[in-house]
Design a protein around this motif. Sequence first.
Motif, short mmCIF file in Angstrom:
data_model
loop_
_atom_site.label_atom_id
_atom_site.label_comp_id
_atom_site.label_asym_id
_atom_site.label_seq_id
_atom_site.Cartn_x
_atom_site.Cartn_y
_atom_site.Cartn_z
N LYS A 96 -4.36 5.13 -11.11
CA LYS A 96 -3.13 5.86 -10.87
C LYS A 96 -3.10 7.20 -11.60
O LYS A 96 -2.06 7.85 -11.68
CB LYS A 96 -1.94 5.00 -11.29
CG LYS A 96 -1.82 3.71 -10.48
CD LYS A 96 -0.72 2.80 -11.01
CE LYS A 96 -0.68 1.49 -10.24
NZ LYS A 96 0.35 0.56 -10.77
N GLY A 97 -4.25 7.59 -12.15
CA GLY A 97 -4.36 8.89 -12.78
C GLY A 97 -3.92 8.95 -14.22
O GLY A 97 -3.66 10.05 -14.75
N ALA A 98 -3.84 7.80 -14.91
CA ALA A 98 -3.42 7.79 -16.31
C ALA A 98 -4.41 8.56 -17.18
O ALA A 98 -5.63 8.45 -17.01
CB ALA A 98 -3.32 6.35 -16.82
N ASN A 99 -3.88 9.35 -18.09
CA ASN A 99 -4.71 10.12 -19.02
C ASN A 99 -5.01 9.24 -20.23
O ASN A 99 -4.54 9.48 -21.33
CB ASN A 99 -3.98 11.40 -19.43
CG ASN A 99 -4.86 12.33 -20.25
OD1 ASN A 99 -6.08 12.17 -20.29
ND2 ASN A 99 -4.25 13.31 -20.90
N ALA A 100 -5.80 8.19 -19.99
CA ALA A 100 -6.11 7.20 -21.03
C ALA A 100 -7.52 6.67 -20.82
O ALA A 100 -7.72 5.52 -20.43
CB ALA A 100 -5.09 6.06 -21.00
N PRO A 101 -8.53 7.49 -21.05
CA PRO A 101 -9.91 7.08 -20.76
C PRO A 101 -10.39 5.93 -21.66
O PRO A 101 -10.02 5.83 -22.82
CB PRO A 101 -10.71 8.36 -21.06
CG PRO A 101 -9.86 9.11 -22.03
CD PRO A 101 -8.45 8.84 -21.62
N GLY A 102 -11.21 5.08 -21.07
CA GLY A 102 -11.84 4.02 -21.85
C GLY A 102 -12.91 4.63 -22.75
O GLY A 102 -13.64 5.52 -22.34
N ILE A 103 -12.98 4.13 -23.99
CA ILE A 103 -13.97 4.68 -24.93
C ILE A 103 -14.97 3.64 -25.40
O ILE A 103 -15.95 3.99 -26.06
CB ILE A 103 -13.28 5.33 -26.15
CG1 ILE A 103 -12.38 4.33 -26.88
CG2 ILE A 103 -12.47 6.54 -25.71
CD1 ILE A 103 -11.77 4.88 -28.16
N ALA A 104 -14.75 2.37 -25.05
CA ALA A 104 -15.72 1.32 -25.41
C ALA A 104 -15.25 0.00 -24.81
O ALA A 104 -14.07 -0.18 -24.51
CB ALA A 104 -15.86 1.17 -26.92
N ASN A 105 -16.19 -0.91 -24.63
CA ASN A 105 -15.86 -2.28 -24.29
C ASN A 105 -15.77 -3.05 -25.61
O ASN A 105 -16.79 -3.31 -26.25
CB ASN A 105 -16.93 -2.88 -23.38
CG ASN A 105 -16.72 -4.37 -23.14
OD1 ASN A 105 -15.59 -4.82 -23.10
ND2 ASN A 105 -17.80 -5.11 -23.02
#
Length: 331
Positions: A96-105
């Motif tokens: 949905k375009g959230a500005n919350a990138p994943g940085i690790a599992n």
Amino acid sequence: MNRRSMFLTVAMAVAGILFTVFSAHAAPFRIGHHRAVMGSVTAVAYKMGYFDQTIGKGKYTVKQFPQGKLMRQAILANSLDVGGAADRAFLSAISKGANAPGIANANYWCKSNKILTSPKSPIKTLHDMKGKRLGIGKATGSYFTLTTFILPKYGLTEKDFTTVNMNTDTRMAALKSRTVDMIGLNNPQAAIAIDRGWARTVETYCKYANNLWILFANGKTLKKDRDVYVKFLRGYIRGMKLHRDNRDKFVDVYLSHLQSKGSKIKRKIVQASVADLEFGLLPNETDYKWFDFMGKVLVEKRKAKRVVDLRKEGMDLSMIKEAMKTEDWKN
């Protein structure tokens, strides 16, 4: 010195003072973690002082959350800088375009996810839940996994039973009072209930789902200060190292944390709960294929706007790679 020179000198002095004051009172880096075992590494890293070592004492805050979706909401509301969420909640937000990138599992948590019933209940398998009442959080990754990937294996749908939407704190009491027939819980809460004879396991999730717990960032903070995320991840890795190299110490520290929050949990329960965690900071191809599959399901269920290929967008793994190299951690 003329008036103009004097004015400039005073202005520069005031600016310097303001800069110093601002720098000394810069907003702390806001860290969130889950109250269940998925958040144990962050809690232990905090208690061990690892974030003091990497980020700096007094330069961060730590807050516990009962659900991953609440951390996601806090990040989107710009009231949190880093947190964690289940794969479903993370992927839905990214679509949905959230500005919350994943940085690790952060970890794999399927072993800690359980469907429970009363020890005296006639329910033996999920086949028996037809017409029964299930207490669980409807907006959770646990419920999504149950209804989407597990129930079809038993020939069941959500229409075959009644779902009672409940917070984690109220589910065990509801089971004991027979308000519901079954509940969904994560460790350590599930392990506590089993140990005390309040519940027994009907089903776990590992046969059906490749559950990942994703660490993700506040995009606004990340744009301003990428380095603080590297520092956070370095502290996080130190927590993982303690889990790997000195499990007894990890258990003791996590037990102390849980007790500080009011839990009367036994040490053996904590030991069993943290043993369920498996780590893999960099998603592998199996993980990406799981994301691909889940993305299609989310779109079909209108829980996502589009299918996102996380190999190409939605994740920034450069910081965890840098932290892994600095901390000498192999995936």
